[in-house]
Design a protein around this motif. Structure first.
Motif, PDB file in Angstrom:
ATOM      1  N   LEU A  39       0.826  -1.203   0.000  1.00 60.71           N
ATOM      2  CA  LEU A  39       0.000   0.000   0.000  1.00 60.71           C
ATOM      3  C   LEU A  39       0.858   1.250   0.000  1.00 60.71           C
ATOM      4  O   LEU A  39       0.568   2.228  -0.700  1.00 60.71           O
ATOM      5  CB  LEU A  39      -0.925  -0.008   1.221  1.00 60.71           C
ATOM      6  N   ARG A  40       1.946   1.232   0.769  1.00 64.29           N
ATOM      7  CA  ARG A  40       2.836   2.398   0.796  1.00 64.29           C
ATOM      8  C   ARG A  40       3.449   2.643  -0.585  1.00 64.29           C
ATOM      9  O   ARG A  40       3.565   3.792  -1.030  1.00 64.29           O
ATOM     10  CB  ARG A  40       3.935   2.193   1.836  1.00 64.29           C
ATOM     11  N   ALA A  41       3.824   1.568  -1.259  1.00 60.14           N
ATOM     12  CA  ALA A  41       4.410   1.706  -2.591  1.00 60.14           C
ATOM     13  C   ALA A  41       3.410   2.331  -3.557  1.00 60.14           C
ATOM     14  O   ALA A  41       3.779   3.143  -4.420  1.00 60.14           O
ATOM     15  CB  ALA A  41       4.870   0.342  -3.104  1.00 60.14           C
ATOM     16  N   ARG A  42       2.134   1.987  -3.395  1.00 60.77           N
ATOM     17  CA  ARG A  42       1.122   2.568  -4.274  1.00 60.77           C
ATOM     18  C   ARG A  42       0.925   4.051  -3.971  1.00 60.77           C
ATOM     19  O   ARG A  42       0.814   4.874  -4.885  1.00 60.77           O
ATOM     20  CB  ARG A  42      -0.203   1.825  -4.120  1.00 60.77           C
ATOM     21  N   LEU A  43       0.891   4.415  -2.683  1.00 56.43           N
ATOM     22  CA  LEU A  43       0.688   5.812  -2.314  1.00 56.43           C
ATOM     23  C   LEU A  43       1.882   6.680  -2.697  1.00 56.43           C
ATOM     24  O   LEU A  43       1.724   7.854  -3.029  1.00 56.43           O
ATOM     25  CB  LEU A  43       0.425   5.931  -0.811  1.00 56.43           C
ATOM     26  N   GLU A  44       3.086   6.119  -2.623  1.00 58.99           N
ATOM     27  CA  GLU A  44       4.288   6.891  -2.902  1.00 58.99           C
ATOM     28  C   GLU A  44       4.753   6.758  -4.345  1.00 58.99           C
ATOM     29  O   GLU A  44       5.742   7.362  -4.734  1.00 58.99           O
ATOM     30  CB  GLU A  44       5.407   6.449  -1.954  1.00 58.99           C
ATOM     31  N   GLY A  45       4.017   5.989  -5.154  1.00 58.25           N
ATOM     32  CA  GLY A  45       4.395   5.786  -6.544  1.00 58.25           C
ATOM     33  C   GLY A  45       3.915   6.898  -7.451  1.00 58.25           C
ATOM     34  O   GLY A  45       3.348   7.902  -7.008  1.00 58.25           O
ATOM     35  N   PRO A  46       4.099   6.735  -8.753  1.00 58.57           N
ATOM     36  CA  PRO A  46       3.768   7.799  -9.709  1.00 58.57           C
ATOM     37  C   PRO A  46       2.273   8.005  -9.914  1.00 58.57           C
ATOM     38  O   PRO A  46       1.859   9.066 -10.381  1.00 58.57           O
ATOM     39  CB  PRO A  46       4.447   7.332 -11.002  1.00 58.57           C
ATOM     40  N   ASN A  47       1.439   7.011  -9.570  1.00 55.91           N
ATOM     41  CA  ASN A  47      -0.001   7.124  -9.804  1.00 55.91           C
ATOM     42  C   ASN A  47      -0.789   6.746  -8.550  1.00 55.91           C
ATOM     43  O   ASN A  47      -1.503   5.747  -8.527  1.00 55.91           O
ATOM     44  CB  ASN A  47      -0.419   6.226 -10.974  1.00 55.91           C
ATOM     45  N   PRO A  48      -0.701   7.561  -7.494  1.00 54.11           N
ATOM     46  CA  PRO A  48      -1.428   7.242  -6.270  1.00 54.11           C
ATOM     47  C   PRO A  48      -2.924   7.466  -6.454  1.00 54.11           C
ATOM     48  O   PRO A  48      -3.349   8.181  -7.365  1.00 54.11           O
ATOM     49  CB  PRO A  48      -0.854   8.244  -5.258  1.00 54.11           C
ATOM     50  N   PRO A  49      -3.763   6.866  -5.602  1.00 57.53           N
ATOM     51  CA  PRO A  49      -5.207   7.077  -5.703  1.00 57.53           C
ATOM     52  C   PRO A  49      -5.546   8.556  -5.545  1.00 57.53           C
ATOM     53  O   PRO A  49      -5.005   9.244  -4.682  1.00 57.53           O
ATOM     54  CB  PRO A  49      -5.770   6.249  -4.532  1.00 57.53           C
ATOM     55  N   ALA A  50      -6.433   9.061  -6.379  1.00 50.81           N
ATOM     56  CA  ALA A  50      -6.800  10.478  -6.340  1.00 50.81           C
ATOM     57  C   ALA A  50      -7.469  10.822  -5.021  1.00 50.81           C
ATOM     58  O   ALA A  50      -8.262  10.055  -4.479  1.00 50.81           O
ATOM     59  CB  ALA A  50      -7.740  10.808  -7.500  1.00 50.81           C
ATOM     60  N   GLY A  51      -7.129  12.013  -4.484  1.00 48.63           N
ATOM     61  CA  GLY A  51      -7.768  12.506  -3.281  1.00 48.63           C
ATOM     62  C   GLY A  51      -7.198  11.976  -1.982  1.00 48.63           C
ATOM     63  O   GLY A  51      -7.724  12.286  -0.910  1.00 48.63           O
ATOM     64  N   ILE A  52      -6.124  11.181  -2.035  1.00 49.78           N
ATOM     65  CA  ILE A  52      -5.550  10.600  -0.820  1.00 49.78           C
ATOM     66  C   ILE A  52      -4.274  11.339  -0.421  1.00 49.78           C
ATOM     67  O   ILE A  52      -4.102  11.719   0.729  1.00 49.78           O
ATOM     68  CB  ILE A  52      -5.254   9.101  -1.006  1.00 49.78           C
ATOM     69  N   VAL A  53      -3.365  11.520  -1.363  1.00 47.46           N
ATOM     70  CA  VAL A  53      -2.118  12.233  -1.099  1.00 47.46           C
ATOM     71  C   VAL A  53      -2.034  13.414  -2.055  1.00 47.46           C
ATOM     72  O   VAL A  53      -2.808  13.520  -3.006  1.00 47.46           O
ATOM     73  CB  VAL A  53      -0.894  11.320  -1.254  1.00 47.46           C
ATOM     74  N   SER A  54      -1.082  14.318  -1.802  1.00 55.80           N
ATOM     75  CA  SER A  54      -1.037  15.541  -2.586  1.00 55.80           C
ATOM     76  C   SER A  54       0.357  16.140  -2.572  1.00 55.80           C
ATOM     77  O   SER A  54       1.202  15.791  -1.749  1.00 55.80           O
ATOM     78  CB  SER A  54      -2.044  16.549  -2.018  1.00 55.80           C
ATOM     79  N   ALA A  55       0.575  17.074  -3.487  1.00 52.84           N
ATOM     80  CA  ALA A  55       1.811  17.854  -3.487  1.00 52.84           C
ATOM     81  C   ALA A  55       1.680  19.109  -2.645  1.00 52.84           C
ATOM     82  O   ALA A  55       2.669  19.665  -2.183  1.00 52.84           O
ATOM     83  CB  ALA A  55       2.188  18.234  -4.925  1.00 52.84           C
ATOM     84  N   ASN A  56       0.451  19.579  -2.436  1.00 52.21           N
ATOM     85  CA  ASN A  56       0.220  20.835  -1.730  1.00 52.21           C
ATOM     86  C   ASN A  56      -0.915  20.668  -0.725  1.00 52.21           C
ATOM     87  O   ASN A  56      -1.793  19.818  -0.883  1.00 52.21           O
ATOM     88  CB  ASN A  56      -0.142  21.953  -2.718  1.00 52.21           C
ATOM     89  N   ALA A  57      -0.888  21.534   0.288  1.00 51.33           N
ATOM     90  CA  ALA A  57      -1.946  21.525   1.298  1.00 51.33           C
ATOM     91  C   ALA A  57      -2.913  22.660   0.997  1.00 51.33           C
ATOM     92  O   ALA A  57      -2.571  23.832   1.157  1.00 51.33           O
ATOM     93  CB  ALA A  57      -1.343  21.694   2.694  1.00 51.33           C
ATOM     94  N   ASN A  58      -4.101  22.328   0.549  1.00 51.39           N
ATOM     95  CA  ASN A  58      -5.130  23.322   0.273  1.00 51.39           C
ATOM     96  C   ASN A  58      -6.089  23.370   1.452  1.00 51.39           C
ATOM     97  O   ASN A  58      -6.741  22.376   1.772  1.00 51.39           O
ATOM     98  CB  ASN A  58      -5.879  22.973  -1.017  1.00 51.39           C
ATOM     99  N   ILE A  59      -6.173  24.518   2.099  1.00 54.30           N
ATOM    100  CA  ILE A  59      -6.930  24.670   3.336  1.00 54.30           C
ATOM    101  C   ILE A  59      -8.097  25.630   3.110  1.00 54.30           C
ATOM    102  O   ILE A  59      -7.917  26.722   2.553  1.00 54.30           O
ATOM    103  CB  ILE A  59      -6.036  25.218   4.470  1.00 54.30           C
ATOM    104  N   LEU A  60      -9.276  25.243   3.543  1.00 56.64           N
ATOM    105  CA  LEU A  60     -10.439  26.111   3.444  1.00 56.64           C
ATOM    106  C   LEU A  60     -10.379  27.167   4.532  1.00 56.64           C
ATOM    107  O   LEU A  60     -10.311  26.862   5.725  1.00 56.64           O
ATOM    108  CB  LEU A  60     -11.733  25.301   3.588  1.00 56.64           C
ATOM    109  N   GLY A  61     -10.379  28.441   4.130  1.00 59.05           N
ATOM    110  CA  GLY A  61     -10.394  29.542   5.068  1.00 59.05           C
ATOM    111  C   GLY A  61     -11.800  30.045   5.293  1.00 59.05           C
ATOM    112  O   GLY A  61     -12.781  29.343   5.023  1.00 59.05           O
TER     113      GLY A  61
END
Length: 294
Positions: free
Chosen positions: A68-90
């Motif tokens: 599971l870690r390999a999938r999350l840290e790989g080139p095509n992780p499941p959408a909506g689980i991990v991200s490059a940026n933190a988008n916060i609702l203000g």
């Protein structure tokens, strides 16, 4: 502090500005906060919910966790689980926040916005201060208990090439630091380095982020590409100039040490004695180790 200067061969990638974020996140982890709760993380993916990390650590047998870690840290992780940026609702809109500490249980505990200027210092100085004020109101309105910080990177040459703009920026940062309804801490970092012939006319080496769609829900929706191997990495690292941080150009109330101490102390003051035990231990504060769940 070498990482807070840009690569002369790549001035427009935003690496310099992102390196400032990475350094601040590193210092927060060094203060004793949970590594995966501080974003950007030290490795890809940069943003991963702490509950997902806890799930990975609890999976048995280990091969399930590794898969599971390999999938999350790989080139095509499941959408909506991990991200490059933190988008916060203000309060009114979604904001990409540069350095964050958050979890499902606590919500955001640290929200730090960063800006950087390495050239053309007077061009957009006023805009940067106006943006900082707007971001503070937006984030403070929805997250009143979070430690809200603003860190500004200003190259030392500003104080010789455009002393008036530099002094104006310092004065504005100090005023912003004194506002009771804005940031809990404002910091100024002044890197000093010399790389003749490559600094551009751009006032900041971070490309302006694209506008977020206001109809999008906040969350980890963007996926950071798996880092590619950098050609001639050792040679490029070896060509980077020596850099120092000019503490003499930074007022005490804006120094990086004062800034980080204020953020850490705000979090510890606002949380129970059972939370962040390692950070409390390193800060010399009393703490109670949370009981293990059986």
């Amino acid at each position: 502090m070498l990482a807070i200067i840009p690569d002369p061969a790549d001035t427009q990638s935003g690496v310099a500005a992102k390196a400032l974020d990475v350094w601040l996140a590193y210092e927060l982890r060094r203060a004793g906060f949970e590594p995966d709760a501080v974003w950007p993380r030290a490795k890809h993916p940069r943003v991963i919910p702490t509950d997902i990390s806890a799930l990975l650590d609890s999976l048995r047998p280990r091969k399930d966790a590794d898969s599971l870690r390999a999938r999350l840290e790989g080139p095509n992780p499941p959408a909506g689980i991990v991200s490059a940026n933190a988008n916060i609702l203000g309060l009114n809109y979604i904001k990409q926040v540069d350095v964050v500490m958050s979890s499902w249980a606590t919500g955001p505990e640290i929200l730090i916005s960063t800006k950087r200027m390495d050239a053309a210092f007077g061009k957009n100085a006023a805009n940067r201060i106006e943006e900082a004020n707007g971001d503070a109101k937006n984030l403070r309105g929805r997250h009143p208990m979070a430690a809200l910080g603003f860190a500004f990177g200003l190259r030392s040459t500003a104080f010789t090439e455009d002393a008036s703009s530099a002094q104006w920026l310092v004065d504005q940062l100090q005023k912003l630091n004194r506002e009771t309804d804005a940031y809990d801490a404002v910091g100024l970092i002044v890197p000093d380095y010399q790389v003749p012939g490559w600094v551009t006319e751009h006032d900041s080496l971070r490309p302006e982020p694209g506008e977020l769609d206001p109809l999008d829900e906040p969350g980890a929706d963007d996926v950071e590409p798996e880092p590619a191997e950098i050609p001639l990495l050792d040679l490029r690292l070896g060509s980077l100039p020596k850099v120092t941080v000019r503490d003499d150009l930074t007022p005490d109330d804006l120094s990086p040490a004062t800034f980080l101490a204020s953020i850490v102390n705000y979090v510890l003051d606002a949380s129970p004695i059972t939370m962040h035990p390692e950070a409390r231990r390193r800060a010399g504060r009393p703490f109670i180790e949370p009981r293990a769940r059986g």
